[in-house]
Every structure is written in structure tokens, then in C-alpha cells.
Design a protein around this motif. Structure first.
Motif, PDB file in Angstrom:
ATOM      1  N   GLY A   1       9.763-103.222  62.742  1.00 63.16           N
ATOM      2  CA  GLY A   1       9.184-102.592  61.569  1.00 63.16           C
ATOM      3  C   GLY A   1       8.198-103.465  60.822  1.00 63.16           C
ATOM      4  N   LEU A   2       8.311-104.767  60.962  1.00 64.88           N
ATOM      5  CA  LEU A   2       7.430-105.681  60.226  1.00 64.88           C
ATOM      6  C   LEU A   2       6.125-105.934  60.969  1.00 64.88           C
ATOM      7  CD1 LEU A   2       7.008-107.620  57.828  1.00 64.88           C
ATOM      8  CD2 LEU A   2       8.141-109.397  59.193  1.00 64.88           C
ATOM      9  N   THR A   3       6.217-106.310  62.230  1.00 64.15           N
ATOM     10  CA  THR A   3       5.026-106.702  62.984  1.00 64.15           C
ATOM     11  C   THR A   3       4.443-105.585  63.827  1.00 64.15           C
ATOM     12  OG1 THR A   3       6.337-107.448  64.881  1.00 64.15           O
ATOM     13  CG2 THR A   3       5.928-109.055  63.122  1.00 64.15           C
TER      14      THR A   3
ATOM     15  N   GLU B   1      -3.893-109.896  78.430  1.00 67.29           N
ATOM     16  CA  GLU B   1      -3.803-108.500  77.966  1.00 67.29           C
ATOM     17  C   GLU B   1      -2.633-107.770  78.590  1.00 67.29           C
ATOM     18  OE1 GLU B   1      -6.632-104.495  77.662  1.00 67.29           O
ATOM     19  OE2 GLU B   1      -7.440-106.398  78.431  1.00 67.29           O
ATOM     20  N   ALA B   2      -2.280-108.115  79.834  1.00 70.29           N
ATOM     21  CA  ALA B   2      -1.192-107.421  80.534  1.00 70.29           C
ATOM     22  C   ALA B   2       0.186-107.915  80.102  1.00 70.29           C
ATOM     23  CB  ALA B   2      -1.344-107.593  82.041  1.00 70.29           C
ATOM     24  N   ASP B   3       0.265-109.019  79.368  1.00 65.25           N
ATOM     25  CA  ASP B   3       1.558-109.566  78.959  1.00 65.25           C
ATOM     26  C   ASP B   3       2.104-108.802  77.753  1.00 65.25           C
ATOM     27  OD1 ASP B   3       1.273-111.503  80.941  1.00 65.25           O
ATOM     28  OD2 ASP B   3       0.184-112.856  79.577  1.00 65.25           O
ATOM     29  N   THR B   4       3.427-108.789  77.625  1.00 67.33           N
ATOM     30  CA  THR B   4       4.095-108.092  76.518  1.00 67.33           C
ATOM     31  C   THR B   4       4.604-109.115  75.510  1.00 67.33           C
ATOM     32  OG1 THR B   4       4.792-106.293  77.967  1.00 67.33           O
ATOM     33  CG2 THR B   4       5.963-106.531  75.876  1.00 67.33           C
ATOM     34  N   VAL B   5       4.207-108.927  74.250  1.00 67.23           N
ATOM     35  CA  VAL B   5       4.666-109.792  73.156  1.00 67.23           C
ATOM     36  C   VAL B   5       5.533-108.959  72.237  1.00 67.23           C
ATOM     37  CG1 VAL B   5       3.982-111.250  71.211  1.00 67.23           C
ATOM     38  CG2 VAL B   5       2.605-111.207  73.296  1.00 67.23           C
ATOM     39  N   GLY B   6       6.703-109.447  71.885  1.00 67.93           N
ATOM     40  CA  GLY B   6       7.587-108.720  70.996  1.00 67.93           C
ATOM     41  C   GLY B   6       8.361-109.650  70.092  1.00 67.93           C
ATOM     42  N   ARG B   7       8.908-109.037  69.037  1.00 64.51           N
ATOM     43  CA  ARG B   7       9.746-109.809  68.109  1.00 64.51           C
ATOM     44  C   ARG B   7      11.198-109.571  68.480  1.00 64.51           C
ATOM     45  NH1 ARG B   7      10.656-108.776  61.667  1.00 64.51           N
ATOM     46  NH2 ARG B   7      11.889-110.667  61.224  1.00 64.51           N
ATOM     47  N   PHE B   8      11.908-110.654  68.797  1.00 62.94           N
ATOM     48  CA  PHE B   8      13.293-110.549  69.236  1.00 62.94           C
ATOM     49  C   PHE B   8      14.248-110.428  68.057  1.00 62.94           C
ATOM     50  CE2 PHE B   8      17.015-112.013  71.786  1.00 62.94           C
ATOM     51  CZ  PHE B   8      16.870-111.094  72.812  1.00 62.94           C
ATOM     52  N   GLY B   9      13.835-110.943  66.922  1.00 60.86           N
ATOM     53  CA  GLY B   9      14.657-110.910  65.726  1.00 60.86           C
ATOM     54  C   GLY B   9      14.417-112.154  64.905  1.00 60.86           C
ATOM     55  N   GLY B  10      14.503-112.037  63.569  1.00 67.38           N
ATOM     56  CA  GLY B  10      14.283-113.202  62.727  1.00 67.38           C
ATOM     57  C   GLY B  10      12.916-113.804  62.967  1.00 67.38           C
ATOM     58  N   ASP B  11      12.876-115.114  63.260  1.00 65.24           N
ATOM     59  CA  ASP B  11      11.610-115.798  63.532  1.00 65.24           C
ATOM     60  C   ASP B  11      11.445-116.056  65.021  1.00 65.24           C
ATOM     61  OD1 ASP B  11      13.708-117.579  63.603  1.00 65.24           O
ATOM     62  OD2 ASP B  11      12.498-119.284  62.965  1.00 65.24           O
ATOM     63  N   GLU B  12      12.080-115.239  65.861  1.00 66.95           N
ATOM     64  CA  GLU B  12      12.039-115.417  67.310  1.00 66.95           C
ATOM     65  C   GLU B  12      11.138-114.352  67.937  1.00 66.95           C
ATOM     66  OE1 GLU B  12      16.557-117.146  67.973  1.00 66.95           O
ATOM     67  OE2 GLU B  12      16.181-114.976  68.102  1.00 66.95           O
ATOM     68  N   PHE B  13      10.239-114.806  68.808  1.00 67.70           N
ATOM     69  CA  PHE B  13       9.332-113.918  69.527  1.00 67.70           C
ATOM     70  C   PHE B  13       9.542-114.115  71.027  1.00 67.70           C
ATOM     71  CE2 PHE B  13       7.513-114.250  65.390  1.00 67.70           C
ATOM     72  CZ  PHE B  13       6.858-113.058  65.145  1.00 67.70           C
ATOM     73  N   ILE B  14       9.264-113.063  71.782  1.00 72.64           N
ATOM     74  CA  ILE B  14       9.408-113.101  73.238  1.00 72.64           C
ATOM     75  C   ILE B  14       8.072-112.724  73.871  1.00 72.64           C
ATOM     76  CG2 ILE B  14      10.509-112.010  75.235  1.00 72.64           C
ATOM     77  CD1 ILE B  14      12.408-113.807  73.836  1.00 72.64           C
ATOM     78  N   VAL B  15       7.717-113.430  74.937  1.00 71.68           N
ATOM     79  CA  VAL B  15       6.568-113.064  75.757  1.00 71.68           C
ATOM     80  C   VAL B  15       7.075-112.797  77.174  1.00 71.68           C
ATOM     81  CG1 VAL B  15       4.297-113.718  76.609  1.00 71.68           C
ATOM     82  CG2 VAL B  15       5.065-114.554  74.377  1.00 71.68           C
ATOM     83  N   VAL B  16       6.811-111.613  77.709  1.00 72.68           N
ATOM     84  CA  VAL B  16       7.211-111.231  79.064  1.00 72.68           C
ATOM     85  C   VAL B  16       5.961-111.154  79.921  1.00 72.68           C
ATOM     86  CG1 VAL B  16       8.330-109.503  80.502  1.00 72.68           C
ATOM     87  CG2 VAL B  16       9.188-109.934  78.192  1.00 72.68           C
ATOM     88  N   CYS B  17       5.952-111.916  80.998  1.00 68.94           N
ATOM     89  CA  CYS B  17       4.770-111.991  81.867  1.00 68.94           C
ATOM     90  C   CYS B  17       5.169-111.690  83.308  1.00 68.94           C
ATOM     91  CB  CYS B  17       4.136-113.383  81.811  1.00 68.94           C
ATOM     92  SG  CYS B  17       3.931-114.056  80.147  1.00 68.94           S
TER      93      CYS B  17
ATOM     94  N   LEU C   1       5.301-114.282  59.762  1.00 67.24           N
ATOM     95  CA  LEU C   1       5.705-113.636  61.010  1.00 67.24           C
ATOM     96  C   LEU C   1       4.647-112.659  61.501  1.00 67.24           C
ATOM     97  CD1 LEU C   1       9.471-112.973  60.202  1.00 67.24           C
ATOM     98  CD2 LEU C   1       8.513-114.773  61.658  1.00 67.24           C
ATOM     99  N   ILE C   2       4.004-111.947  60.573  1.00 70.81           N
ATOM    100  CA  ILE C   2       2.946-111.005  60.968  1.00 70.81           C
ATOM    101  C   ILE C   2       1.778-111.759  61.602  1.00 70.81           C
ATOM    102  CG2 ILE C   2       1.237-109.377  60.100  1.00 70.81           C
ATOM    103  CD1 ILE C   2       3.310-108.558  57.969  1.00 70.81           C
ATOM    104  N   GLN C   3       1.355-112.857  60.927  1.00 66.27           N
ATOM    105  CA  GLN C   3       0.239-113.634  61.468  1.00 66.27           C
ATOM    106  C   GLN C   3       0.601-114.291  62.800  1.00 66.27           C
ATOM    107  OE1 GLN C   3      -1.842-116.174  58.539  1.00 66.27           O
ATOM    108  NE2 GLN C   3      -0.718-115.046  56.937  1.00 66.27           N
ATOM    109  N   LEU C   4       1.844-114.772  62.912  1.00 67.99           N
ATOM    110  CA  LEU C   4       2.263-115.420  64.139  1.00 67.99           C
ATOM    111  C   LEU C   4       2.251-114.429  65.305  1.00 67.99           C
ATOM    112  CD1 LEU C   4       3.322-117.834  65.684  1.00 67.99           C
ATOM    113  CD2 LEU C   4       5.642-117.238  64.913  1.00 67.99           C
ATOM    114  N   GLY C   5       2.727-113.216  65.061  1.00 68.44           N
ATOM    115  CA  GLY C   5       2.705-112.203  66.115  1.00 68.44           C
ATOM    116  C   GLY C   5       1.294-111.930  66.603  1.00 68.44           C
TER     117      GLY C   5
END
Length: 827
Positions: free
Chosen positions: A388-390, A452-468, A439-443
Motif C-alpha cells: 500500500g505504501l510503495t 526491466e524484466a526483474d521484479t522488485v517488491g516490498r517484503f515488509g518493513g524496510d525489507e525489499f526483494i528483487v527476483v531475477c 521507503l518510497i524513494q528506496l523502492g
């Protein structure tokens, strides 16, 4: 004999030969003495063949025998006999004649000869029979059939006319028909008379006529002329059919259709009808509005296909094919392109009505505009799968994307776990608003640093995930470095610039890895990076030989499984109950039964630790049966003995493994029967995300539970990965809003919107809603404002032992405040 006498005899003979009737003379012994030409034609015998032979030898007399005896007696008495008799010709054809048989006595008292004059009356008999049949048909007709001459005088009046208008035939014959039937429009009677007096023909003329008793009936008239043999107009006939009931039904149908049209306009539902017999189409005005067409456009299959979205035309073609192949009901969704160029979603139900002979009679299609619902569903699904945030994919969507890549065996799948170093300082020092801005700027920066083909998501809190995917070790290290470099430029917070670093863990998927195992590896590597001082990248080592921890974990897992197998028989399992509260008050309407394992050596083992083991090993089946029996038996005791608990419900968690068990229906039935509880008091809960992962759900089992009255509850609703359409075919009755959405109330401005969407979805499907995880007064007040009907959580009480439940129920049922401030002091 004189010449004059001879001439007279010759003339008489000639006359008898030329007469059109059969003349036969018989002597005293019934031998033929005379047989004229008409007899030859009638019977097929020449005069030379029959003269001198007895009439009985020719087999031309067909009877009946009684009439033959009557003729003989009459002749012997010297009298003449006349009447109808049956004869037979040489070929055996039987036919009726009218015959006059006269005796010839001469000077003797006994007849010395007999003369028979006869005529074939077959055509007359046929005409009479036809007339009788026609008369019978006219009399038996339910319609009024009336004959009249040129002046309108009634010449025939059948039984149908007597029933319809109330006048008997004796009263009607000879009277002016205009005195017998009175129409409200007096000029119409003269119109009918004018049609009788001309050669005009009219059918389907409707009128309202008055019966003898004064009642008004609706009739449909057919007026036709009647001609004599010379073609002159001598009168006419009127066929009248009583359509009073038909007109009433038609009026009722028109009113019903008007009500339907009004209701459709209110509900935004359009309809189309197709008559197979006539090939005619009909559509409602609301249907025209829904598709954005013109009111004068006639519907047709070609028109419907033309308006459909190009991507959905094959779908409509498949629907038509299924209907043509005999399916009687089809439900489907499709899109249309309106004249304004907009796309609308329509939900359609097509039903084929059958005639009494089984053939299709009408195609009935109702169409509802579901565009807004589709948009709301898209918003709900986006909220369920995105942060909901990013606005980035959330934990659930990331896990699904990763698992899909692994299932499809995509090459070189890599996961990066990104965590902000010392992020707590931002929240505590500057505030949560500043933390959200970071967090918004970091995302955004991570998104710019990856492909472009990679997936970036927020896992929770200040944790982000990149799936390649398709990323080698060297490329992964370079990408991680770009991400870390992107954070070193600092973050702008309302004119203030702060500088933060990130720690990154990298894990590459092996052949047998799952999404959970790869994420766990990346998480482990990330913590290793933070332990080493942060602002660095660590790669997870997949080789267990370099780390003894995986071996220890495997041994602990085996010990847990071994202890779990004997936990029930050793009495280590028990249930605790968390109340479900009806809002806006505090009345307890039910409980959720929660399984607890008190291990003799390790103490209370969390369900998250042993439930997955139970499901994987199959132990969840006997454990689940024990839970059902215990929960239902205990609840029924409360319903019978605790004041105010008569309608108490109980929710029991089940797994897909239990649903797939062949004996599950028997297990539920035995638990219900053994406890004596009402099936409607039982709610079986199953987690949405687990439900969506299962590809072969036993729909027959769900349908049987639903038919029995047992309710199915979707737990942790909003965390799944599927379209909301599964709510219908799963026979769900209850949605339990996941606690993660409740936690956001008061903090995330989108939280309330998401709950409103869930409530709207539930109402559209007729489902009950329960909010889970309520812990604060602010959350409760917001849920009440939104109209959530039920809730549960620590705000009221932690799960409690069965012994504490009766003491809890009574105050909650009497309306006393049972907030957490009164009940949780001992927890």
C-alpha cells in the motif's frame, strides 16, 4: 297381336333401355326375365349372361338379410316396397341403392313377376356422411360458428355459439344476429354485416361483445362469404373465438414485462429474447443502454458478435456452440465496445426454454453491467498483491512470482534480499512519515538499478526483494553493487537530506528449491551481511557441508515429527477458544477453537512449528478429527448448560489435506452426530493462500458440507493469489479479513479502502465478514465505522482454556463491556 300393340311394346322396351335407372324383371321363380342397359352398367353383367338365371345365383344382393325378408313379405302380400338396400357388382364392390320393388299379379292373386327399379346412391350417401361429419365438427367446436344470410338473419348457430353468447339455437335461428351480440362499438356490427354482404374476407378482427347475461367477453372474428352453386353471394359465416382469458394473460404479461423493464432499469440488468419458431428477437431498453447502442437497432447474433470485444468473440462463439449442442444454461462474462469507444464488462446468463415436445422454444438472456465490480475487484486484487505504501508487489505476490519461475524451471533464478541499515533511527528520530518517504524513494531507486524484466517488491518493513531470472553470479554481484550505490546519494525529506546504507543477501535457486527455501537463503545471507557490519553484499552458500546448522535443523525436525505422532495419545494436545464478537456491541456469538501442544520437554510449541509437520506427514488427519470432536462436544455442552449460549457457534481450522481425505465427510458427520450440535453452528476455516495453491479441490465434498448446513470460512482473506470468482464455486459463507489489513488501520490511508472493498465483495456474494487481529480501541472504532459485523482479537481476549469460557459468556451476553482492559490482565 296387332301392329299397333307391337309398336307400343317396342316403344316401352326402348324407353326401359334408355332410362337412367336399373330395371330388372323377375318371374315367379326369381329368374331374370328382363335386364336393361342401366343394370348392365350398374352390376357389370350383360343381359345375355343373366337372363333365365336366378337372381340369387349372381351374388349381387349384399343385404342386410332382415331387409331382404321384409321385401319378400311385402311383395307376397301384393304391396310395393321402396327404400334403401345394399348391392354388390361383379367385381365385389358394395354400394347402396334406392330401390322400388313392385309385384306383377295379372289375373292371379299371387304375384307372377316382380319389377325392381333402382338407382346407385353412393354419391348422395357420401355427401350425407360428409355433411354429418362436418355438422359434428361444427357442433363440437369450442368456437362459435354462425351462418347468416345477406340480411344478417341467423341461419345456423352451433353449440359453441350457444356456450359463448348464452343464446340457445332455437332462440337464435331466424333472428338478426345484431340482436344477439352487442359490441361496445355499435358501428362494428354494421361493419360485420357489410363484410357478409360483400365478397370480403377478414380474420383476426378483435371485438368486445356482450353475452345474453350481460357479461362482456373479448372475441376474435373470422368473417367469410358463402356462395350458392351458381356463384351468387347468399350470405356469410362468422367464426368467433373467446379470447377473454388470452387477453387477460396478455395484459398480465404486458404489466409483468413493464415491471421487469422497470426493475431492470433500477438494477441495470438488460434482457434479450429469441423465439426459435418465428426467428424474432426482442430486447429491453436497458440492454441497449448497457451496450451503448441505438434503440432502433434490432438484436441478432451477428450484432452481438460485432459489439463484443475482439478478444471475447471466440468466447461468445463457444457459448453459442454449447447452446446449439443442447446445453440449457450457460453463464459467462464478456466485454463489449460501445459506440463511444469505451469497454464495458457484462455478466450474462443464457437459458434455453423448451417446448412440450422437448425442442427449444425460446432463448432467454439476461445481461448485467459488472464494469464497476470488475474495477473494484481489480483494485482489491491490486491491494491484496501490492504494498500500500510503495505500490510494489508485496510478500504474497513476490512468493507467487518466484514459485512460478521455479515451477517453469527458468534458468539461473536469483533472489536478492535488501534491508536498510539502522532504519529504526529514522522512524524513532524523525518519525514514521519520514520513514515512509525513505521507503518510497528506496523502492524507486532499486527499480531503476535493476533490469526491466526483474521484479522488485516490498517484503515488509524496510525489507525489499528483487527476483531475477537468467542472471549469472557476476551479473548478480554487479546488480547488488548498483543497488547499494543508488542509496549512497542520500534521501530528501522536506529539505533535509539523510544518508542510509543497505545490506543485501543473494541466493541462487537450486534444482529442488522452493520459493520459501530460496527466500530463506537470501534472508540468511542478508543477516550475515548485517552481522558483518552492514553496507555489504553476502551470497548464500548452498553447500550444507560448509555449515553444520542444516544438519542440526534436520535432526530437530525428525525429533519433532516423532514426538508429534504420540502427542495425542499422551494427552499433550488441548484446545483454547478465542471469542468472536458481534459489532458494534460486545456480544459473544461464537468461538474459534485453536490447537495447542504442551510438550513435556520444550513447553508450549507454536502451531506454526508443528502444523506444517502434521500436514506434510498426514498426521493432520487424525489430529483434525480429534479437534472436531473435542470442539463440537464442548460447544454443545455450553449451548445446553450456559445461560445465553443457546445459539453459540464454533469455528474449527482445517487443511486441504483433510478435505482431500476420503473419510473427511464421515469424520464431520460423526462429530456432529456424536455431539448433537446443529450443523449450522459449525464453521470450517481454511486459509485462503493454502486454498489457492491446491489445484484439485474436492468440490463434491464442499458441496456436501454446504448441503448439510456446515459453513465454510475463508481465513486470512485478502492474502491469496486468485480471482475472487472462487468464492462462488467454493460455497464459502464467511470471509475472515487478514490481521495484516487490520494492523494498517489508522496508519495506512489505503487500509480502510481495502476493507470497504472486501465488505462490498462479501455483500455481493451474500457472505458474513469477521475481522481478525483487533488489538486497539482505534482499530475497533474504525471497524465499527466501516460496518464490519464481527471481529476477534487480543483487544477482547487471548485464546482461553475451556474452563474460562462460561465465565466469559455470561457478561458478554448481558451487554457488559468486555474490553481487553478487564480481561487480559492475567495473560
Amino acid at each position: 297381336m296387332t301392329a299397333e300393340d307391337y309398336d307400343d311394346l317396342l316403344m316401352q322396351s326402348l324407353l326401359l333401355e334408355e332410362i337412367g335407372q336399373s330395371v330388372i324383371a323377375l318371374d315367379r321363380g326369381w329368374r331374370v326375365t328382363y335386364w336393361n342397359r342401366a343394370s348392365e352398367r350398374l352390376y357389370g353383367y350383360a343381359a345375355g349372361e343373366v337372363r333365365g338365371r336366378k337372381i340369387t345365383e349372381l351374388s349381387i344382393i349384399a343385404g342386410p338379410e332382415a331387409t331382404g325378408k321384409e321385401i319378400a313379405d311385402t311383395l307376397m302380400s301384393g304391396r310395393t316396397w321402396a327404400g334403401e338396400f345394399w348391392m354388390r357388382d361383379r367385381e365385389g364392390r358394395k354400394f347402396p341403392i334406392h330401390v322400388t320393388v313392385a309385384p306383377v299379379r295379372g289375373t292371379h292373386p299371387v304375384p307372377v313377376a316382380v319389377v325392381a327399379v333402382s338407382k346407385d346412391i353412393s354419391e348422395r350417401k357420401h355427401a350425407e356422411a360428409l355433411l354429418r361429419r362436418m355438422s359434428a365438427l361444427v357442433e363440437s367446436s369450442g368456437d362459435a360458428i354462425i351462418g347468416a344470410d345477406m340480411d344478417g338473419t341467423v341461419t345456423s348457430w352451433n353449440a359453441g355459439a350457444a356456450r359463448m353468447f348464452g343464446w340457445r339455437a332455437a332462440e337464435a335461428l331466424g333472428r338478426d344476429y345484431r340482436l344477439l351480440t352487442t359490441r361496445t362499438d355499435e358501428g362494428f356490427k354494421d361493419e360485420v354485416l357489410a363484410r357478409l354482404q360483400t365478397s370480403g374476407f377478414a380474420t383476426g378482427v378483435e371485438a368486445r361483445w356482450k353475452r345474453k347475461d350481460g357479461n362482456i367477453i373479448d372475441v376474435s372474428l373470422t368473417v367469410s362469404p358463402v356462395f350458392d352453386d351458381d356463384g351468387r353471394r347468399v350470405g356469410g359465416s362468422v367464426i368467433a373465438r373467446d379470447i377473454t382469458e388470452l387477453k387477460r394473460l396478455q395484459s398480465d404479461a404486458d404489466k409483468e414485462r413493464e415491471r421487469l423493464i422497470a426493475a431492470q432499469e433500477i438494477a441495470h440488468v438488460g434482457s434479450i429474447e429469441y423465439d426459435y419458431a418465428t426467428g424474432c428477437w426482442w430486447h429491453s431498453e436497458e440492454y441497449v443502454r448497457l451496450i451503448g447502442g441505438a434503440s432502433d437497432e434490432q438484436p441478432s447474433m451477428e450484432r452481438i458478435l460485432c459489439l463484443a470485444h475482439p478478444d471475447d468473440r471466440d468466447l461468445l462463439g463457444d457459448v453459442l456452440r454449447r447452446l446449439e449442442e443442447g446445453e440449457r444454461y450457460v453463464e459467462y462474462e464478456f466485454r463489449v465496445l460501445t459506440k463511444r469507444g469505451t469497454v464495458r464488462w457484462l455478466h450474462a446468463r443464457a437459458r434455453v426454454a423448451q417446448a412440450p415436445d422437448g425442442r427449444p422454444s425460446r432463448l432467454l438472456v439476461t445481461v448485467m453491467d459488472t464494469t464497476e465490480r470488475k474495477r473494484a475487484q481489480e483494485i482489491l486484487e491490486h491491494q491484496a498483491f501490492h504494498d500500500g505504501l510503495t505500490g510494489l508487489p508485496n510478500r504474497f505476490l513476490l512468493t507467487k512470482i518466484l514459485q512460478d519461475l521455479l515451477d517453469r524451471r527458468r534458468p539461473q533464478v536469483v533472489v536478492m534480499f535488501v534491508d536498510v541499515d539502522r532504519f529504526k533511527l529514522v522512524n524513532d528520530g524523525i518519525g514514521h512519515g519520514a520513514g515512509d518517504a525513505v521507503l518510497i524513494q528506496l523502492g524507486e531507486r532499486i527499480r531503476e538499478a535493476v533490469r526491466e524484466a526483474d521484479t522488485v517488491g516490498r517484503f515488509g518493513g524496510d525489507e525489499f526483494i528483487v527476483v531475477c531470472e537468467d542472471l549469472g553470479p557476476g551479473d548478480a554481484a554487479a546488480m547488488a553493487e548498483r543497488i547499494r550505490a543508488a542509496t549512497r546519494d542520500g534521501f530528501d525529506l522536506d529539505g533535509r537530506k539523510i544518508y542510509l546504507n543497505v545490506s543485501i543477501g543473494v541466493a541462487a535457486a537450486g534444482q529442488d528449491d522452493t520459493a520459501e527455501s530460496v527466500l530463506s537463503g537470501a534472508d540468511t545471507a542478508m543477516y550475515a551481511a548485517k552481522t558483518a557490519g552492514g553496507d555489504r553484499t553476502e551470497v548464500y552458500d548452498l553447500e550444507p557441508a560448509n555449515d553444520p546448522e542444516p544438519g542440526k535443523q534436520a535432526i530437530a525436525r525428525l525429533d519433532l515429527e516423532s514426538d508429534l505422532r504420540t502427542a495425542l495419545e499422551r494427552g499433550q494436545m488441548h484446545l483454547e477458544y478465542q471469542p468472536i464478537i458481534e459489532l458494534p456491541g460486545s456480544k459473544t456469538v461464537g468461538f474459534e477453537a485453536l490447537l495447542r501442544w504442551a510438550h513435556p520437554n520444550h513447553g508450549l510449541i507454536p502451531p506454526d512449528s508443528f502444523i506444517p509437520v502434521a500436514e506434510e506427514t498426514g498426521l493432520i488427519v487424525p489430529i483434525g478429527a480429534w479437534v472436531l470432536n473435542q470442539a463440537l462436544t464442548q460447544t454443545q455442552r455450553w449451548r445446553e448448560s450456559v445461560p445465553g449460549a443457546e445459539d453459540l457457534s464454533i469455528a474449527v481450522n482445517i487443511s486441504v489435506r483433510q478435505l482431500l481425505d476420503a473419510d473427511f465427510l464421515d469424520v464431520v458427520d460423526r462429530a456432529i452426530t456424536g455431539s448433537g450440535i446443529d450443523p449450522a453452528a459449525l464453521s470450517l476455516e481454511i486459509t485462503e493462500s493454502v486454498l489457492m495453491e491446491e489445484r484439485q479441490l474436492p468440490l463434491d465434498t464442499l458441496r456436501a458440507l454446504h448441503a448439510q448446513g456446515v459453513r465454510l470460512s475463508i481465513d486470512d482473506f485478502g492474502t491469496g493469489y486468485s480471482s475472487l470468482s472462487y468464492l462462488k464455486w467454493l460455497f464459502a459463507r464467511v470471509l475472515k479479513i487478514d490481521r495484516t489489513f487490520i494492523e494498517e488501520l489508522g496508519n495506512d490511508p489505503h487500509g480502510a479502502t481495502l476493507i470497504e472493498l472486501i465488505l462490498g465483495t462479501a455483500r455481493s456474494y451474500g457472505l458474513d465478514v469477521i475481522a481478525e487481529g483487533v488489538e486497539t480501541r482505534a482499530q475497533l472504532d474504525e471497524l465499527i465505522r466501516l460496518g464490519v459485523p464481527k471481529a476477534q482479537g487480543y483487544f477482547w481476549h487471548h485464546p482461553m482454556p475451556a474452563a474460562q469460557v462460561p465465565g466469559w459468556i455470561t457478561p458478554s451476553r448481558t451487554g457488559a463491556d468486555v474490553s481487553a482492559t478487564e480481561t487480559n490482565s492475567d495473560n
